[in-house]
Scaffold this motif. Structure first.
Motif, PDB file in Angstrom:
ATOM      1  N   ALA A 135       1.317  -1.664  -0.504  1.00  0.00           N
ATOM      2  CA  ALA A 135      -0.191  -0.292  -0.231  1.00  0.00           C
ATOM      3  C   ALA A 135       0.735   0.780   0.167  1.00  0.00           C
ATOM      4  N   LEU A 136       2.042   1.443   0.978  1.00  0.00           N
ATOM      5  CA  LEU A 136       3.179   2.525   0.818  1.00  0.00           C
ATOM      6  C   LEU A 136       3.598   2.966  -0.887  1.00  0.00           C
ATOM      7  N   GLN A 137       3.570   1.808  -1.582  1.00  0.00           N
ATOM      8  CA  GLN A 137       4.093   1.472  -3.304  1.00  0.00           C
ATOM      9  C   GLN A 137       5.874   1.516  -2.674  1.00  0.00           C
ATOM     10  N   ILE A 138       6.523   0.719  -1.459  1.00  0.00           N
ATOM     11  CA  ILE A 138       7.834  -0.008  -1.727  1.00  0.00           C
ATOM     12  C   ILE A 138       8.149  -0.585  -2.457  1.00  0.00           C
ATOM     13  N   PRO A 139       8.926  -0.177  -3.792  1.00  0.00           N
ATOM     14  CA  PRO A 139       8.955  -1.102  -4.637  1.00  0.00           C
ATOM     15  C   PRO A 139      10.045  -1.901  -4.861  1.00  0.00           C
ATOM     16  N   GLU A 140      10.231  -2.895  -3.287  1.00  0.00           N
ATOM     17  CA  GLU A 140      10.725  -4.041  -3.627  1.00  0.00           C
ATOM     18  C   GLU A 140      11.175  -4.757  -1.890  1.00  0.00           C
ATOM     19  N   TYR A 141      10.237  -5.235  -1.264  1.00  0.00           N
ATOM     20  CA  TYR A 141      10.009  -6.613  -0.022  1.00  0.00           C
ATOM     21  C   TYR A 141      11.077  -7.649  -0.967  1.00  0.00           C
ATOM     22  N   TRP A 142      11.845  -8.045   0.531  1.00  0.00           N
ATOM     23  CA  TRP A 142      12.582  -9.512   0.572  1.00  0.00           C
ATOM     24  C   TRP A 142      11.685  -9.861   1.871  1.00  0.00           C
ATOM     25  N   ILE A 143      11.053 -10.727   1.444  1.00  0.00           N
ATOM     26  CA  ILE A 143      11.174 -12.086   3.267  1.00  0.00           C
ATOM     27  C   ILE A 143      11.800 -13.039   3.324  1.00  0.00           C
ATOM     28  N   VAL A 144      12.914 -13.254   3.708  1.00  0.00           N
ATOM     29  CA  VAL A 144      13.738 -13.936   3.793  1.00  0.00           C
ATOM     30  C   VAL A 144      13.413 -15.043   4.870  1.00  0.00           C
ATOM     31  N   ASP A 145      12.810 -16.175   4.385  1.00  0.00           N
ATOM     32  CA  ASP A 145      12.689 -17.647   5.412  1.00  0.00           C
ATOM     33  C   ASP A 145      13.639 -18.537   5.387  1.00  0.00           C
ATOM     34  N   TYR A 146      14.524 -17.886   6.112  1.00  0.00           N
ATOM     35  CA  TYR A 146      15.432 -19.131   6.324  1.00  0.00           C
ATOM     36  C   TYR A 146      15.786 -20.051   6.784  1.00  0.00           C
ATOM     37  N   LEU A 147      14.644 -20.083   7.799  1.00  0.00           N
ATOM     38  CA  LEU A 147      14.009 -21.907   8.608  1.00  0.00           C
ATOM     39  C   LEU A 147      12.899 -22.103   7.462  1.00  0.00           C
ATOM     40  N   GLY A 148      12.512 -22.045   6.993  1.00  0.00           N
ATOM     41  CA  GLY A 148      11.648 -22.005   6.085  1.00  0.00           C
ATOM     42  C   GLY A 148      10.367 -22.617   6.945  1.00  0.00           C
TER      43      GLY A 148
END
Length: 204
Positions: A135-148
């Motif tokens: 909604a903020l229009q942040i251009p890039e978002y990473w979700i780092v799910d290192y444990l799955g």
């Protein structure tokens, strides 16, 4: 993410209350939440911040990675998120009304990349924060799910360590996912040579 301060607050109240230099907190619908990340969670976040800082310096970008920052969602004065890593456009910060005194971001255009490292509160990263960052229009978002840890609808089955990189396309996030030896593809850092397994290894 287990300890809450009971009184309801607005974001202004929260920023006035926030203990300078001590602890890490977020505000969720008026409730203060103390973040209590594990050591391995912090290793992954610190590794990513270091790698992106090196890329910023190598390319001489006008970007900064603050030690802490609060991101204010749109249309509420009762929430504020503290991302694990956030890369800001230094030139855009002059247009941020709360930055100099409150280290708070209100405009998605000030952000190059925001990163959340998943822990037991994975529903927040894939749910509330996804919605609010989009909604903020942040251009890039990473979700780092290192444990799955994330749900199968987010990272597939069988569950495995996964990095989800969301890019804004026509105002909505589109995802590309990376595992194992996959090289991370980032519009903000197109020359980045990091692989998913290099990032996961930081948490071992």
């Amino acid at each position: 993410m287990v300890q809450a301060v009971p009184q309801l607050m607005t974001l202004d109240d929260f920023l006035d209350w926030y203990p300078d230099g001590y602890g890490r907190y977020e505000l969720w619908n008026g409730v203060v939440i103390e973040m209590q990340p594990t050591g391995t969670h912090e290793q992954v976040g610190g590794f990513l911040a270091g790698e992106l800082f090196l890329e910023i310096r190598r390319l001489q970008l006008s970007s900064v990675i603050p030690r802490q920052a609060i991101v204010k969602p749109i249309d509420t004065d009762k929430s504020g998120y503290s991302p694990d890593v956030i890369v800001l456009d230094q030139l855009a910060l002059d247009q941020e009304p709360l930055w100099k005194k409150r280290s708070t971001i209100t405009q998605g255009t000030s952000v190059r990349v925001v990163i959340e490292v998943v822990s037991t509160n994975w529903r927040d990263d894939y749910g509330h924060k996804f919605i609010d960052y989009e909604a903020l229009q942040i251009p890039e978002y990473w979700i780092v799910d290192y444990l799955g840890l994330g749900g199968r609808r987010y990272i597939g089955s069988p569950k495995q360590p996964t990095i989800s990189v969301y890019q804004l396309v026509d105002g909505e996030y589109q995802v590309e996912q990376f595992r194992g030896s996959d090289r991370i593809i980032s519009a903000a850092f197109p020359d980045l040579t990091l692989t998913a397994e290099q990032i996961f290894a930081a948490g071992q």
